[in-house]
Design a protein around this motif. Structure first.
Motif, PDB file in Angstrom:
ATOM      1  N   ARG A  85       0.846  -1.175   0.000  1.00 57.79           N
ATOM      2  CA  ARG A  85       0.000   0.000   0.000  1.00 57.79           C
ATOM      3  C   ARG A  85       0.889   1.235   0.000  1.00 57.79           C
ATOM      4  N   LEU A  86       0.794   2.010  -1.064  1.00 59.51           N
ATOM      5  CA  LEU A  86       1.533   3.259  -1.143  1.00 59.51           C
ATOM      6  C   LEU A  86       0.673   4.395  -0.602  1.00 59.51           C
ATOM      7  N   SER A  87       1.355   5.378  -0.061  1.00 58.40           N
ATOM      8  CA  SER A  87       0.668   6.546   0.469  1.00 58.40           C
ATOM      9  C   SER A  87       1.338   7.805  -0.073  1.00 58.40           C
ATOM     10  N   CYS A  88       0.554   8.835  -0.301  1.00 59.87           N
ATOM     11  CA  CYS A  88       1.094  10.106  -0.756  1.00 59.87           C
ATOM     12  C   CYS A  88       0.469  11.220   0.067  1.00 59.87           C
ATOM     13  N   GLU A  89       1.309  12.016   0.671  1.00 61.20           N
ATOM     14  CA  GLU A  89       0.832  13.148   1.450  1.00 61.20           C
ATOM     15  C   GLU A  89       1.121  14.436   0.707  1.00 61.20           C
ATOM     16  N   ASN A  90       0.114  15.277   0.598  1.00 55.14           N
ATOM     17  CA  ASN A  90       0.246  16.592   0.006  1.00 55.14           C
ATOM     18  C   ASN A  90       0.260  17.599   1.137  1.00 55.14           C
ATOM     19  N   SER A  91       1.400  18.208   1.364  1.00 56.87           N
ATOM     20  CA  SER A  91       1.568  19.027   2.561  1.00 56.87           C
ATOM     21  C   SER A  91       1.314  20.513   2.347  1.00 56.87           C
ATOM     22  N   ARG A  92       0.837  20.890   1.156  1.00 53.26           N
ATOM     23  CA  ARG A  92       0.679  22.314   0.890  1.00 53.26           C
ATOM     24  C   ARG A  92      -0.747  22.822   0.995  1.00 53.26           C
ATOM     25  N   GLY A  93      -1.664  21.976   1.365  1.00 54.97           N
ATOM     26  CA  GLY A  93      -3.016  22.450   1.611  1.00 54.97           C
ATOM     27  C   GLY A  93      -3.896  22.547   0.389  1.00 54.97           C
ATOM     28  N   THR A  94      -3.407  22.128  -0.770  1.00 59.89           N
ATOM     29  CA  THR A  94      -4.237  22.183  -1.984  1.00 59.89           C
ATOM     30  C   THR A  94      -4.782  20.819  -2.360  1.00 59.89           C
ATOM     31  N   PHE A  95      -4.590  19.855  -1.480  1.00 57.05           N
ATOM     32  CA  PHE A  95      -4.959  18.475  -1.816  1.00 57.05           C
ATOM     33  C   PHE A  95      -6.427  18.349  -2.196  1.00 57.05           C
ATOM     34  N   ALA A  96      -7.279  18.949  -1.413  1.00 57.13           N
ATOM     35  CA  ALA A  96      -8.723  18.774  -1.608  1.00 57.13           C
ATOM     36  C   ALA A  96      -9.208  19.338  -2.940  1.00 57.13           C
ATOM     37  N   THR A  97      -8.434  20.156  -3.598  1.00 62.20           N
ATOM     38  CA  THR A  97      -8.835  20.749  -4.875  1.00 62.20           C
ATOM     39  C   THR A  97      -7.972  20.259  -6.032  1.00 62.20           C
ATOM     40  N   SER A  98      -7.249  19.173  -5.834  1.00 64.33           N
ATOM     41  CA  SER A  98      -6.318  18.685  -6.851  1.00 64.33           C
ATOM     42  C   SER A  98      -6.690  17.307  -7.372  1.00 64.33           C
ATOM     43  N   THR A  99      -6.509  17.136  -8.675  1.00 62.34           N
ATOM     44  CA  THR A  99      -6.498  15.792  -9.238  1.00 62.34           C
ATOM     45  C   THR A  99      -5.170  15.153  -8.829  1.00 62.34           C
ATOM     46  N   MET A 100      -5.237  13.947  -8.330  1.00 64.03           N
ATOM     47  CA  MET A 100      -4.050  13.247  -7.862  1.00 64.03           C
ATOM     48  C   MET A 100      -3.835  11.980  -8.683  1.00 64.03           C
ATOM     49  N   GLY A 101      -2.592  11.560  -8.766  1.00 62.30           N
ATOM     50  CA  GLY A 101      -2.333  10.369  -9.556  1.00 62.30           C
ATOM     51  C   GLY A 101      -1.032   9.674  -9.198  1.00 62.30           C
ATOM     52  N   TRP A 102      -0.842   8.530  -9.813  1.00 64.63           N
ATOM     53  CA  TRP A 102       0.383   7.743  -9.679  1.00 64.63           C
ATOM     54  C   TRP A 102       0.913   7.409 -11.072  1.00 64.63           C
ATOM     55  N   PHE A 103       2.206   7.593 -11.225  1.00 65.47           N
ATOM     56  CA  PHE A 103       2.921   7.132 -12.395  1.00 65.47           C
ATOM     57  C   PHE A 103       4.056   6.233 -11.911  1.00 65.47           C
ATOM     58  N   ARG A 104       4.619   5.460 -12.814  1.00 69.05           N
ATOM     59  CA  ARG A 104       5.751   4.627 -12.451  1.00 69.05           C
ATOM     60  C   ARG A 104       6.755   4.578 -13.577  1.00 69.05           C
ATOM     61  N   GLN A 105       7.984   4.285 -13.205  1.00 64.87           N
ATOM     62  CA  GLN A 105       9.039   4.165 -14.204  1.00 64.87           C
ATOM     63  C   GLN A 105       9.954   3.011 -13.824  1.00 64.87           C
ATOM     64  N   ALA A 106      10.025   2.041 -14.719  1.00 68.59           N
ATOM     65  CA  ALA A 106      10.914   0.901 -14.543  1.00 68.59           C
ATOM     66  C   ALA A 106      12.254   1.206 -15.216  1.00 68.59           C
ATOM     67  N   PRO A 107      13.316   0.545 -14.806  1.00 67.72           N
ATOM     68  CA  PRO A 107      14.633   0.782 -15.409  1.00 67.72           C
ATOM     69  C   PRO A 107      14.608   0.585 -16.917  1.00 67.72           C
ATOM     70  N   GLY A 108      15.092   1.574 -17.648  1.00 70.01           N
ATOM     71  CA  GLY A 108      15.169   1.471 -19.087  1.00 70.01           C
ATOM     72  C   GLY A 108      13.857   1.665 -19.817  1.00 70.01           C
ATOM     73  N   LYS A 109      12.815   2.047 -19.084  1.00 72.85           N
ATOM     74  CA  LYS A 109      11.507   2.217 -19.714  1.00 72.85           C
ATOM     75  C   LYS A 109      10.993   3.635 -19.531  1.00 72.85           C
ATOM     76  N   GLU A 110      10.014   3.989 -20.343  1.00 72.03           N
ATOM     77  CA  GLU A 110       9.379   5.291 -20.228  1.00 72.03           C
ATOM     78  C   GLU A 110       8.499   5.337 -18.981  1.00 72.03           C
ATOM     79  N   ARG A 111       8.311   6.545 -18.488  1.00 67.25           N
ATOM     80  CA  ARG A 111       7.394   6.715 -17.372  1.00 67.25           C
ATOM     81  C   ARG A 111       5.983   6.416 -17.863  1.00 67.25           C
ATOM     82  N   GLU A 112       5.201   5.692 -17.058  1.00 75.10           N
ATOM     83  CA  GLU A 112       3.867   5.303 -17.505  1.00 75.10           C
ATOM     84  C   GLU A 112       2.815   5.582 -16.436  1.00 75.10           C
ATOM     85  N   PHE A 113       1.635   5.832 -16.906  1.00 69.96           N
ATOM     86  CA  PHE A 113       0.492   6.104 -16.039  1.00 69.96           C
ATOM     87  C   PHE A 113       0.069   4.844 -15.304  1.00 69.96           C
TER      88      PHE A 113
END
Length: 126
Positions: free
Chosen positions: A18-46
């Protein structure tokens, strides 16, 4: 905006993290949030994204049915529950944010996100 991702680690194939992401600037509630990943030698992917009200969520085909993204606007946190992990899920996972609601078609594009966290490593052993 400061984004802090955590929860990565080493897990055997078929396991969960389980990954967690904290947004510490107070704009979390008004933001679209997401996760991307990047494997070695590969492009970053959604991986997944969730709009402000959680009414619209998108997943990459590769994780659909195994990963679940959720957010807690009171705690300024987003989560990525990853089940039935596979070796191909090994990557650095990045938490991203964009103030406002992104259009459905834009949620999968890395260029649409203004803020990126430092990433957390997920390693799945087979």
């Amino acid at each position: 905006v400061q984004l802090q991702a955590s929860g990565g680690g080493l897990v055997q194939a078929g396991g969960s993290l389980r990954l967690s992401c904290e947004n510490s600037r107070g704009t979390f509630a008004t933001s679209t949030m997401g996760w991307f990943r990047q494997a070695p030698g590969k492009e970053r992917e959604f991986v997944a994204a969730i709009r402000v009200s959680s009414l619209l969520i998108r997943y990459a085909d590769a994780v659909q049915g195994r990963f679940t993204v959720a957010r807690d606007n009171l705690k300024n946190r987003m989560y990525l529950q990853m089940n039935n992990l596979k070796s191909e899920d090994t990557a650095i996972y990045y938490c991203v944010a964009r103030v406002g609601n992104l259009a459905m078609s834009a949620m999968t594009s890395p260029t649409q996100y203004t803020f990126w966290g430092q990433g957390t490593q997920v390693t799945v052993s087979s």
